[in-house]
Design a protein around this motif. Structure first.
Motif, PDB file in Angstrom:
ATOM      1  N   GLY A   1       2.544  -2.825   9.724  1.00 18.48           N
ATOM      2  CA  GLY A   1       2.302  -1.755   8.179  1.00 18.48           C
ATOM      3  C   GLY A   1       3.748  -0.847   7.954  1.00 18.48           C
ATOM      4  N   GLY A   2       4.212  -0.847   9.125  1.00 20.90           N
ATOM      5  CA  GLY A   2       5.036   0.737   8.643  1.00 20.90           C
ATOM      6  C   GLY A   2       6.444  -0.783   7.889  1.00 20.90           C
ATOM      7  N   ILE A   3       6.693  -1.729   8.627  1.00 21.20           N
ATOM      8  CA  ILE A   3       7.774  -2.235   8.465  1.00 21.20           C
ATOM      9  C   ILE A   3       7.469  -3.091   6.667  1.00 21.20           C
ATOM     10  CG2 ILE A   3       8.712  -4.915   9.098  1.00 21.20           C
ATOM     11  CD1 ILE A   3       8.797  -4.163  11.199  1.00 21.20           C
ATOM     12  N   GLU A   4       6.345  -3.044   6.435  1.00 23.04           N
ATOM     13  CA  GLU A   4       6.269  -3.947   5.519  1.00 23.04           C
ATOM     14  C   GLU A   4       6.203  -3.206   3.873  1.00 23.04           C
ATOM     15  OE1 GLU A   4       2.079  -6.333   5.939  1.00 23.04           O
ATOM     16  OE2 GLU A   4       2.989  -7.597   7.067  1.00 23.04           O
ATOM     17  N   SER A   5       5.648  -1.279   4.770  1.00 21.40           N
ATOM     18  CA  SER A   5       5.877  -0.634   3.583  1.00 21.40           C
ATOM     19  C   SER A   5       7.210  -0.232   2.836  1.00 21.40           C
ATOM     20  CB  SER A   5       5.049   0.441   4.018  1.00 21.40           C
ATOM     21  OG  SER A   5       6.008   1.360   4.628  1.00 21.40           O
ATOM     22  N   MET A   6       8.366  -0.727   3.827  1.00 22.39           N
ATOM     23  CA  MET A   6       9.662  -0.606   3.310  1.00 22.39           C
ATOM     24  C   MET A   6      10.255  -1.275   2.016  1.00 22.39           C
ATOM     25  SD  MET A   6      11.207   1.635   5.316  1.00 22.39           S
ATOM     26  CE  MET A   6      13.327   1.644   4.606  1.00 22.39           C
ATOM     27  N   PRO A   7      10.687  -0.376   0.988  1.00 23.73           N
ATOM     28  CA  PRO A   7      11.543  -1.181   0.072  1.00 23.73           C
ATOM     29  C   PRO A   7      12.053  -2.069   0.036  1.00 23.73           C
ATOM     30  CG  PRO A   7      11.845   0.567  -0.178  1.00 23.73           C
ATOM     31  CD  PRO A   7      10.673   0.830   2.108  1.00 23.73           C
ATOM     32  N   VAL A   8      12.111  -3.223  -0.535  1.00 23.84           N
ATOM     33  CA  VAL A   8      12.616  -3.921  -1.029  1.00 23.84           C
ATOM     34  C   VAL A   8      13.974  -4.126  -1.111  1.00 23.84           C
ATOM     35  CG1 VAL A   8      12.237  -5.455  -3.634  1.00 23.84           C
ATOM     36  CG2 VAL A   8      13.297  -7.007  -0.692  1.00 23.84           C
ATOM     37  N   GLY A   9      14.524  -3.367  -1.383  1.00 20.91           N
ATOM     38  CA  GLY A   9      15.857  -2.642  -1.816  1.00 20.91           C
ATOM     39  C   GLY A   9      16.998  -2.495  -1.114  1.00 20.91           C
ATOM     40  N   GLN A  10      16.112  -1.624   0.183  1.00 21.17           N
ATOM     41  CA  GLN A  10      16.803  -1.077   1.058  1.00 21.17           C
ATOM     42  C   GLN A  10      18.059  -2.329   1.654  1.00 21.17           C
ATOM     43  OE1 GLN A  10      17.333   1.961   3.051  1.00 21.17           O
ATOM     44  NE2 GLN A  10      16.547   2.147   0.737  1.00 21.17           N
ATOM     45  N   TYR A  11      16.614  -3.816   2.339  1.00 16.10           N
ATOM     46  CA  TYR A  11      17.277  -5.057   2.729  1.00 16.10           C
ATOM     47  C   TYR A  11      18.088  -5.459   1.721  1.00 16.10           C
ATOM     48  CZ  TYR A  11      13.306  -4.930   5.433  1.00 16.10           C
ATOM     49  OH  TYR A  11      12.022  -4.739   6.680  1.00 16.10           O
ATOM     50  N   GLU A  12      17.945  -5.520   0.193  1.00 15.77           N
ATOM     51  CA  GLU A  12      18.656  -5.903  -0.553  1.00 15.77           C
ATOM     52  C   GLU A  12      20.341  -5.365  -0.618  1.00 15.77           C
ATOM     53  OE1 GLU A  12      15.783  -8.023  -3.664  1.00 15.77           O
ATOM     54  OE2 GLU A  12      17.247  -6.736  -4.259  1.00 15.77           O
ATOM     55  N   ALA A  13      20.305  -3.681  -0.225  1.00 17.83           N
ATOM     56  CA  ALA A  13      21.432  -3.196  -0.545  1.00 17.83           C
ATOM     57  C   ALA A  13      22.761  -3.186   1.006  1.00 17.83           C
ATOM     58  CB  ALA A  13      21.189  -1.501  -0.470  1.00 17.83           C
ATOM     59  N   ALA A  14      21.236  -3.915   2.148  1.00 23.57           N
ATOM     60  CA  ALA A  14      22.414  -3.879   3.619  1.00 23.57           C
ATOM     61  C   ALA A  14      22.522  -4.945   3.233  1.00 23.57           C
ATOM     62  CB  ALA A  14      20.970  -3.743   4.189  1.00 23.57           C
ATOM     63  N   LYS A  15      21.927  -6.292   2.488  1.00 23.28           N
ATOM     64  CA  LYS A  15      22.538  -7.880   2.265  1.00 23.28           C
ATOM     65  C   LYS A  15      24.022  -7.573   1.350  1.00 23.28           C
ATOM     66  CE  LYS A  15      21.305 -12.159   2.025  1.00 23.28           C
ATOM     67  NZ  LYS A  15      21.001 -13.195   0.789  1.00 23.28           N
ATOM     68  N   VAL A  16      23.876  -6.720   0.312  1.00 23.48           N
ATOM     69  CA  VAL A  16      24.982  -6.976  -0.261  1.00 23.48           C
ATOM     70  C   VAL A  16      26.298  -6.302   0.233  1.00 23.48           C
ATOM     71  CG1 VAL A  16      26.276  -5.989  -2.653  1.00 23.48           C
ATOM     72  CG2 VAL A  16      23.542  -6.959  -2.705  1.00 23.48           C
ATOM     73  N   LEU A  17      25.489  -5.369   0.889  1.00 21.38           N
ATOM     74  CA  LEU A  17      26.744  -5.083   1.895  1.00 21.38           C
ATOM     75  C   LEU A  17      27.477  -5.699   2.920  1.00 21.38           C
ATOM     76  CD1 LEU A  17      25.940  -1.257   2.398  1.00 21.38           C
ATOM     77  CD2 LEU A  17      27.843  -1.941   1.011  1.00 21.38           C
ATOM     78  N   GLY A  18      26.908  -6.507   2.984  1.00 18.37           N
ATOM     79  CA  GLY A  18      27.794  -7.346   4.583  1.00 18.37           C
ATOM     80  C   GLY A  18      26.913  -7.247   5.706  1.00 18.37           C
ATOM     81  N   TYR A  19      26.327  -6.582   6.291  1.00 19.54           N
ATOM     82  CA  TYR A  19      25.318  -6.238   7.048  1.00 19.54           C
ATOM     83  C   TYR A  19      24.316  -7.352   7.541  1.00 19.54           C
ATOM     84  CZ  TYR A  19      25.240  -0.606   7.158  1.00 19.54           C
ATOM     85  OH  TYR A  19      25.930   0.103   7.144  1.00 19.54           O
ATOM     86  N   THR A  20      24.516  -7.911   8.995  1.00 15.19           N
ATOM     87  CA  THR A  20      23.647  -9.286   9.238  1.00 15.19           C
ATOM     88  C   THR A  20      22.258  -8.155   9.183  1.00 15.19           C
ATOM     89  OG1 THR A  20      23.828  -8.024  11.564  1.00 15.19           O
ATOM     90  CG2 THR A  20      25.560  -9.611  11.153  1.00 15.19           C
ATOM     91  N   LYS A  21      21.366  -9.945   9.436  1.00 16.24           N
ATOM     92  CA  LYS A  21      19.904  -9.450   9.471  1.00 16.24           C
ATOM     93  C   LYS A  21      19.535  -8.076  11.158  1.00 16.24           C
ATOM     94  CE  LYS A  21      17.353 -12.748   7.200  1.00 16.24           C
ATOM     95  NZ  LYS A  21      17.329 -14.585   6.575  1.00 16.24           N
ATOM     96  N   VAL A  22      20.093  -8.272  11.915  1.00 15.08           N
ATOM     97  CA  VAL A  22      19.654  -7.639  12.828  1.00 15.08           C
ATOM     98  C   VAL A  22      20.345  -6.317  12.721  1.00 15.08           C
ATOM     99  CG1 VAL A  22      20.092  -7.462  15.552  1.00 15.08           C
ATOM    100  CG2 VAL A  22      19.622  -9.404  14.468  1.00 15.08           C
ATOM    101  N   GLN A  23      21.928  -6.074  11.657  1.00 18.14           N
ATOM    102  CA  GLN A  23      22.034  -4.639  11.410  1.00 18.14           C
ATOM    103  C   GLN A  23      21.259  -4.010  11.277  1.00 18.14           C
ATOM    104  OE1 GLN A  23      25.801  -5.670  11.022  1.00 18.14           O
ATOM    105  NE2 GLN A  23      26.818  -5.301  12.502  1.00 18.14           N
TER     106      GLN A  23
END
Ligand SMILES: Nc1ncnc2c1ncn2[C@@H]1O[C@H](COP(=O)(O)OP(=O)(O)OP(=O)(O)O)[C@@H](O)[C@H]1O
Ligand SMILES: [Mg+2]
Lengths: 215, 230
Positions: A107-129
């Motif tokens: 529930g907690g993970i699914e409540s995270m806004p997708v923008g956090q994943y997108e910002a991380a991806k654009v900055l170059g973080y790996t999935k695990v990071q």
């Protein structure tokens, strides 16, 4: 039996109760995360298996599960279960609580806004990071109130170990009360559970406050 | 020098053809604006160019690295402003902590937030948060910086402070591609403007060609409508 000998006898049970409590948390908090990650596996077989397991663990009484863990090896394989009591209790508690924690994490993970994943991806973080550094810390804060609920329930659920005649505080209270026809053991046990949960509340409150530096 | 060149980009979501054949080229030091009605596919294009989405077909070649500034900022709320800028440099770009902090301080000064390095995003106004987001992207030293409606989530009074930072970047010859509904801003800052409708460019040219005397009726209608709203 004086009050102080009664208290002394029961304090051994209190220690055992604390043992179940602490070991269950140590086992089930990480195992819940494993369940939660597997439940999102790429492989449908794994996903559905874990879903099924979680469903059974949440859908049947913990008391029944304890009996199955304890007597299962005997009925299935004729195994000698003499030294199996405490391990069976621990497995029963850990696996059962892991199922609840897994759903809380999800529930907690699914409540995270997708923008956090997108910002991380654009900055170059790996999935695990991304998961470890950005998602998980925020999830922990979001789910703390639900975790506190489960921990409080666990303090009281430890008494279910009496089903397997384990000498924790509740079993002892019943025995001593019957043997000495006294009501006092129940009062002692009640006060013990209450104080234990009072401590849990104080600790969890501190933990929650320590994460209130951001919204 | 051409930093970005994308040819014949197509993208559908299910039956919905969002991008129908898009070509775009961006030269080093150029500022390009993308305008057009809601739902026309502007964000989808930017998300493809920054790797958040994959195109169904077409070719993309990009010289160097890209950064993206979102409409909703997407700062990491559990980290201070400083950590938001430093962590990607250390964790992704493998810089030393000291070097990363030095870069972060220089860039925070540029966006007028030198005094906020220890603040958390929730303690900042929307405009300040967006400037931190721009700083975070800049700290990774991108060759092209993309913006998807950087001021659309902001109050009109606060919009100016963010636009000012972007104008400064343009003066320093930062290569930028900006989706915006701020027509005056687009007109003032851009070297070229693309107008998207229904997944096609229906017009492209210099700001004067688009805003002053567009021969395309749909373009001039769109611009007039936006001007009336202001
Ligand atoms: N992940 C998705 N799945 C399905 N449809 C999508 C998805 N992303 C975008 N779309 C659709 O694609 C179309 C174009 O969307 P896009 O966000 O690119 O438009 P836009 O030009 O940026 O609009 P706006 O100015 O409102 O931001 C819309 O109809 C939208 O609903
Ligand atoms: Mg958009």
């Amino acid at each position: 039996m004086t009050f102080s000998t009664m208290l002394e006898t029961m304090s051994a049970g209190m220690l055992r109760t604390c043992g179940i409590f602490v070991l269950t948390l140590i086992g089930s908090l990480p195992l819940g995360l494993v369940f939660c990650v597997l439940r999102k596996s790429r492989f449908a077989v794994i996903r559905w298996t874990i879903r099924g397991i979680i469903s059974v663990l949440r859908g049947t009484p913990l008391m029944l599960q304890l009996l199955v863990w304890y007597f299962g090896p005997y009925f299935l394989f004729g195994a000698n279960v003499a030294n199996w009591r405490f391990p069976a209790i621990l497995i029963g508690f850990v696996v059962n609580y892991a199922a609840y924690f897994a759903e809380i994490y999800r529930g907690g993970i699914e409540s995270m806004p997708v923008g956090q994943y997108e910002a991380a991806k654009v900055l170059g973080y790996t999935k695990v990071q991304t998961f470890k550094k950005i998602i998980l810390p925020q999830v922990v804060k979001r789910i703390m109130p639900s975790i506190t609920n489960e921990v409080i329930t666990l303090v009281k659920d430890t008494s279910l170990a009496f089903t397997l005649a384990y000498q924790e505080v509740f079993s002892l209270a019943k025995q001593i009360s019957a043997a000495k026809s006294s009501f006092m053991p129940f009062v002692i046990a009640g006060v013990f559970y209450f104080v234990a949960n009072y401590l849990v509340e104080i600790v969890m409150d501190r933990v929650e406050k320590s994460m209130q530096y951001y919204q | 020098m051409t930093l970005l060149s994308a040819k014949d980009i197509k993208k559908s979501f299910g039956d919905l053809e969002v991008l129908k054949s898009i070509n775009i080229e961006v030269e080093k030091g150029e500022v390009v604006s993308i305008i057009g009605p809601s739902g026309s596919g502007k964000s989808t294009l930017l998300r493809i160019l920054t790797g958040l989405e994959t195109a169904d077909s077409g070719t993309i070649s990009i010289e160097g690295s890209t950064g993206l500034v979102f409409q909703q900022f997407n700062l990491f709320p559990h980290w201070s402003v400083m950590k938001n800028l430093v962590d990607p440099q250390v964790c992704v770009a493998k810089k030393s902590l000291a070097e990363a902090e030095k870069t972060a301080r220089e860039i925070l000064a540029k966006v007028n937030l030198a005094d906020k390095e220890n603040a958390y995003p929730c303690e900042l106004s929307g405009g300040q948060q967006q400037r931190v987001a721009i700083a975070r992207a800049l700290a990774m030293n991108p060759d092209i910086l993309f913006f998807d409606e950087p001021t659309s989530a902001l109050d009109p009074e606060i919009t100016a402070e963010v636009l000012k930072v972007i104008r400064q970047l343009a003066e320093q010859k930062m290569t930028m591609v900006i989706i915006t509904h701020e027509m005056n801003f687009a007109r003032g800052i851009s070297d070229r403007v693309y107008f998207m409708e229904n997944g096609y460019w229906i017009a492209q040219g210099t700001p004067d060609e688009i805003f002053e005397n567009s021969s395309n009726e749909r373009v001039s209608n769109f611009i007039n409508k936006l001007n009336q709203m202001v």
